[in-house]
Scaffold this active site. Structure first.
Site, mmCIF file in Angstrom:
data_model
loop_
_atom_site.group_PDB
_atom_site.id
_atom_site.type_symbol
_atom_site.label_atom_id
_atom_site.label_comp_id
_atom_site.label_asym_id
_atom_site.label_seq_id
_atom_site.Cartn_x
_atom_site.Cartn_y
_atom_site.Cartn_z
ATOM 1 N N LYS A 13 -17.001 32.330 20.483
ATOM 2 C CA LYS A 13 -17.592 31.674 19.311
ATOM 3 C C LYS A 13 -16.575 31.568 18.189
ATOM 4 C CE LYS A 13 -17.864 35.190 16.165
ATOM 5 N NZ LYS A 13 -16.490 35.710 16.228
ATOM 6 N N ASN A 55 -8.086 41.797 32.830
ATOM 7 C CA ASN A 55 -7.399 41.363 31.618
ATOM 8 C C ASN A 55 -6.773 42.526 30.860
ATOM 9 O OD1 ASN A 55 -9.460 39.097 32.119
ATOM 10 N ND2 ASN A 55 -8.114 38.205 30.575
ATOM 11 N N SER A 157 -15.001 37.919 21.912
ATOM 12 C CA SER A 157 -14.755 38.370 23.285
ATOM 13 C C SER A 157 -15.697 39.492 23.686
ATOM 14 C CB SER A 157 -13.296 38.815 23.449
ATOM 15 O OG SER A 157 -12.990 39.901 22.587
ATOM 16 N N SER A 158 -15.974 40.432 22.779
ATOM 17 C CA SER A 158 -16.876 41.540 23.130
ATOM 18 C C SER A 158 -18.306 41.050 23.299
ATOM 19 C CB SER A 158 -16.812 42.639 22.067
ATOM 20 O OG SER A 158 -17.347 42.202 20.830
ATOM 21 N N GLU A 205 -23.286 45.200 22.045
ATOM 22 C CA GLU A 205 -22.486 44.995 20.850
ATOM 23 C C GLU A 205 -22.609 46.187 19.897
ATOM 24 O OE1 GLU A 205 -20.694 41.495 19.303
ATOM 25 O OE2 GLU A 205 -20.043 42.797 20.916
ATOM 26 N N ASP A 216 -22.683 36.871 16.948
ATOM 27 C CA ASP A 216 -21.778 36.619 18.067
ATOM 28 C C ASP A 216 -22.525 36.551 19.391
ATOM 29 O OD1 ASP A 216 -19.982 36.897 16.028
ATOM 30 O OD2 ASP A 216 -18.637 38.240 17.104
#
Length: 238
Positions: A13, A55, A157-158, A205, A216
């Site tokens: 986002k 990653n 990303s989280s 989150e 997010d």
């Protein structure tokens, strides 16, 4: 329990307006990116649960029997649509640092994993135990998560990671429908299931960030562009 492999993805986002003011009840406008996080879940029968995050160079394997024997009564929270209470009253029982430290020890998380790496594993373990504990036996599964989103860049990303975890685990445990069950290759969950995915992603989150706004994970769940204020979301059509 899910019998076939499942591939899910969620977008990152960008917040166009109100990134910091949103925690004070102001309006935030956010939009999804064409960069995504992907998760491949494969059911197993080896009595193990594993998560692989290439990653960031992490792979962790747990014995399902060991996790089954853990006293996880302190995970007894059921996510509800409490974003407004978070922003207005701040009285939602966020997992405490003591509880998270207890979970780290119980889950035998590596001591050398700190920062984003350690929190990614902790969020997985928290969601796995909290979502799957309704099952008579915790499921044995292998999960690989990779992403086009750079961590720590403010691109969600989280949140995309938490959304993928929640969607895959809820589907595996049949808490939401499997949109691919009719043989289609690409599909989307119905609105009610997206709400459940979003609520659990918000829990992930909270494990990672403590007191997030919820913007997010909402954008990562629904995509498109959203207007967000005090927990109330509405899609922007233009």
């Amino acid at each position: 329990m899910l019998s076939e492999a499942l591939l899910v993805s969620a977008p990152g986002k960008v917040i166009l307006h109100g990134e910091h003011a949103v925690v004070h009840g102001k309006v935030a406008l956010a939009a999804a990116l064409n960069l995504r996080t992907f998760l491949l879940l494969r059911p197993q029968s080896n009595g193990k649960v594993s998560v692989n995050l290439p990653n960031i160079g992490i792979k962790q394997v747990w014995d399902v029997g060991m996790l089954q024997r853990l006293d996880t009564s302190f995970l007894g929270l059921s996510p509800t649509c409490l974003f407004a209470r978070v922003t207005e009253q701040g009285d939602v029982s966020v997992p405490t640092l003591e509880q998270l430290e207890k979970l780290k020890k119980m889950g035998d998380l590596p001591r050398d994993r700190a920062g984003n790496e350690g929190m990614a594993l902790l969020a997985f373990l928290y969601l796995y135990l909290a979502i799957c504990r309704k099952q008579r036996t915790l499921p044995s599964l292998d999960m690989v998560v990779w992403s086009e989103l750079p961590p720590g860049a403010g691109l969600g990303s989280s949140a995309a990671y938490s959304v993928c975890l929640a969607a895959a685990l809820l589907t595996a445990c049949e808490e939401v429908s499997n949109p691919l069950k009719d043989g289609v290759s690409v599909s989307r969950w119905p609105e009610e299931d997206l709400k459940s995915i979003n609520k659990w992603a918000f829990e992930g989150e909270r494990v990672i960030h403590g007191n997030p706004s919820g913007v997010d994970n909402a954008v990562s769940t629904w995509g498109g562009a959203l207007r967000f204020q005090q927990g109330t979301m509405s899609s922007l059509k233009r």
